[in-house]
Design a protein around this motif. Sequence first.
Motif, PDB file in Angstrom:
ATOM      1  N   GLU A 153      -5.056  23.489  82.041  1.00  0.00           N
ATOM      2  CA  GLU A 153      -5.234  22.082  82.733  1.00  0.00           C
ATOM      3  C   GLU A 153      -6.665  21.496  83.245  1.00  0.00           C
ATOM      4  O   GLU A 153      -6.658  20.190  83.031  1.00  0.00           O
ATOM      5  CB  GLU A 153      -4.330  21.987  83.959  1.00  0.00           C
TER       6      GLU A 153
ATOM      7  N   LYS B 234      -9.214  22.117  81.456  1.00  0.00           N
ATOM      8  CA  LYS B 234      -9.883  21.644  80.239  1.00  0.00           C
ATOM      9  C   LYS B 234      -9.338  20.319  79.814  1.00  0.00           C
ATOM     10  O   LYS B 234     -10.161  19.405  79.580  1.00  0.00           O
ATOM     11  CB  LYS B 234      -9.595  22.690  79.255  1.00  0.00           C
ATOM     12  N   GLN B 235      -7.895  20.128  80.061  1.00  0.00           N
ATOM     13  CA  GLN B 235      -7.248  18.951  79.583  1.00  0.00           C
ATOM     14  C   GLN B 235      -8.021  17.652  80.719  1.00  0.00           C
ATOM     15  O   GLN B 235      -8.157  16.676  80.281  1.00  0.00           O
ATOM     16  CB  GLN B 235      -5.821  18.967  79.877  1.00  0.00           C
ATOM     17  N   GLU B 236      -7.866  17.918  81.910  1.00  0.00           N
ATOM     18  CA  GLU B 236      -8.474  16.966  82.826  1.00  0.00           C
ATOM     19  C   GLU B 236     -10.016  16.583  82.353  1.00  0.00           C
ATOM     20  O   GLU B 236     -10.221  15.369  82.349  1.00  0.00           O
ATOM     21  CB  GLU B 236      -8.514  17.665  84.093  1.00  0.00           C
TER      22      GLU B 236
ATOM     23  N   LYS C 211     -11.332  16.575  79.454  1.00  0.00           N
ATOM     24  CA  LYS C 211     -11.082  15.845  78.184  1.00  0.00           C
ATOM     25  C   LYS C 211     -10.565  14.492  78.669  1.00  0.00           C
ATOM     26  O   LYS C 211     -10.886  13.382  78.071  1.00  0.00           O
ATOM     27  CB  LYS C 211     -10.303  16.369  77.160  1.00  0.00           C
ATOM     28  N   LYS C 212      -9.549  14.307  79.684  1.00  0.00           N
ATOM     29  CA  LYS C 212      -8.951  13.009  79.554  1.00  0.00           C
ATOM     30  C   LYS C 212     -10.141  12.241  80.338  1.00  0.00           C
ATOM     31  O   LYS C 212     -10.039  11.116  80.316  1.00  0.00           O
ATOM     32  CB  LYS C 212      -7.622  13.418  80.525  1.00  0.00           C
TER      33      LYS C 212
ATOM     34  N   TRP D 160      -9.046  13.252  75.010  1.00  0.00           N
ATOM     35  CA  TRP D 160      -7.645  14.075  74.849  1.00  0.00           C
ATOM     36  C   TRP D 160      -6.959  13.629  73.855  1.00  0.00           C
ATOM     37  O   TRP D 160      -6.347  14.209  73.008  1.00  0.00           O
ATOM     38  CB  TRP D 160      -7.135  14.328  76.269  1.00  0.00           C
ATOM     39  N   LYS D 161      -6.274  12.199  74.189  1.00  0.00           N
ATOM     40  CA  LYS D 161      -5.387  11.521  73.354  1.00  0.00           C
ATOM     41  C   LYS D 161      -5.935  11.158  71.658  1.00  0.00           C
ATOM     42  O   LYS D 161      -4.893  11.274  70.948  1.00  0.00           O
ATOM     43  CB  LYS D 161      -5.056  10.479  73.933  1.00  0.00           C
TER      44      LYS D 161
ATOM     45  N   MET E 282      -6.289  20.442  68.483  1.00  0.00           N
ATOM     46  CA  MET E 282      -6.136  20.597  69.964  1.00  0.00           C
ATOM     47  C   MET E 282      -5.520  22.119  70.003  1.00  0.00           C
ATOM     48  O   MET E 282      -5.914  22.696  71.138  1.00  0.00           O
ATOM     49  CB  MET E 282      -4.989  19.607  70.462  1.00  0.00           C
TER      50      MET E 282
ATOM     51  N   ILE F 158      -7.210  25.199  72.285  1.00  0.00           N
ATOM     52  CA  ILE F 158      -6.483  25.857  73.414  1.00  0.00           C
ATOM     53  C   ILE F 158      -6.654  27.461  72.997  1.00  0.00           C
ATOM     54  O   ILE F 158      -6.937  28.357  73.846  1.00  0.00           O
ATOM     55  CB  ILE F 158      -5.372  25.592  73.590  1.00  0.00           C
TER      56      ILE F 158
END
Length: 344
Positions: free
Chosen positions: A285, A287-289, A291-292, A297-298, A305, A309
């Motif tokens: 999470e 890492k996702q945040e 990228k967001k 991220w999208k 992706m 991970i």
Amino acid sequence: MAEQEVLSMILVMGVTGAGKSYFINKLAGTDIVKTGSTLDPCTAKCEAVPVEIGRSKVLLVDTPGFDDSVRSDSEILTEISRLLSAQYQGGVSLKGVIYLHRITDIRYAGSQVKTLNIFKKICGDLALTNVLLVSTRWHEVDEAEGASREQQLREKFWAYMLGHGSTMARFYGNRDSAIGIASQLVSKRSIILELQRELVEEGKTLKQTAAGSFVNDDLTELKAQHEAELKEIEQLRQTLRDNDRAMKRQVQLDWQREQQILQTAQEDQERLKINIAAQVRAEIEQKQEKKKRSGLWKSIPLLPMLLGIVEMFVGIPPGSTSLLTSWLSGSGLTESISQFFDNF
């Protein structure tokens, strides 16, 4: 191929010297991971090797044996647990597990029994249908001798797993044999291992899982043994005369060694108290945040992706970069896999 299976994973497990790295190299068609000619471990940490089996993109994970002479069972189980938690939570399909065993072994040694017990507890009964029990080194025995040992494995050591759906196979040391073995798993439905169910779905700490509890019990026995030895050393220290300097030095060294063993065992038990799934989830999470916030991220296709991970929790051998880069290219990315991982 269904989108959720755009990337699959197969674990390769077994004791040190069973031929895990050799098997993976044969399947990959080149020497990507280090192999050894002795029983010393050549796989220090989990490594993921990309291969293509038919039209399937598969990550073969080379795992250290639980009889490692350098790392403890607690360390190795923690590392495997982190990878399995990331694979499950990240959405990578797990096709099964290949368990390798030397057909040259005359008897099942204590370390092999222990490794097999941990392995069964990692898998659980429901996942045994996706387990291949593979014997290796057939070129080192004649057919009759090998068949006799194979029968012993079938009737004794592997009987429980075979009774719950596992399959036996022989690895003859060549690429065709390796492909034939791995292909049996690629065509199967994905599975969830018992360890994953316990960690991710039930939120257990590693110590609370069947595999972790087994390792913890071993550590408890080890501590009791060395606490008793430490007590004997303390009693011996009380009886030594002041002028017996040589013996005093030796006793002091023995005392320090026993203390170090106890400290390491205590650290290993503390490691088992960690909530692995929660730890891994937080790292993903985070890492996702990141990228967001950067707006990227999208825009990352599914396959890259998933690779990003997985790479957070497992090593990628340098020899794998060419194939991985081609996978990225097929997903529309122009950067190399090294650049992608650096920027992920």
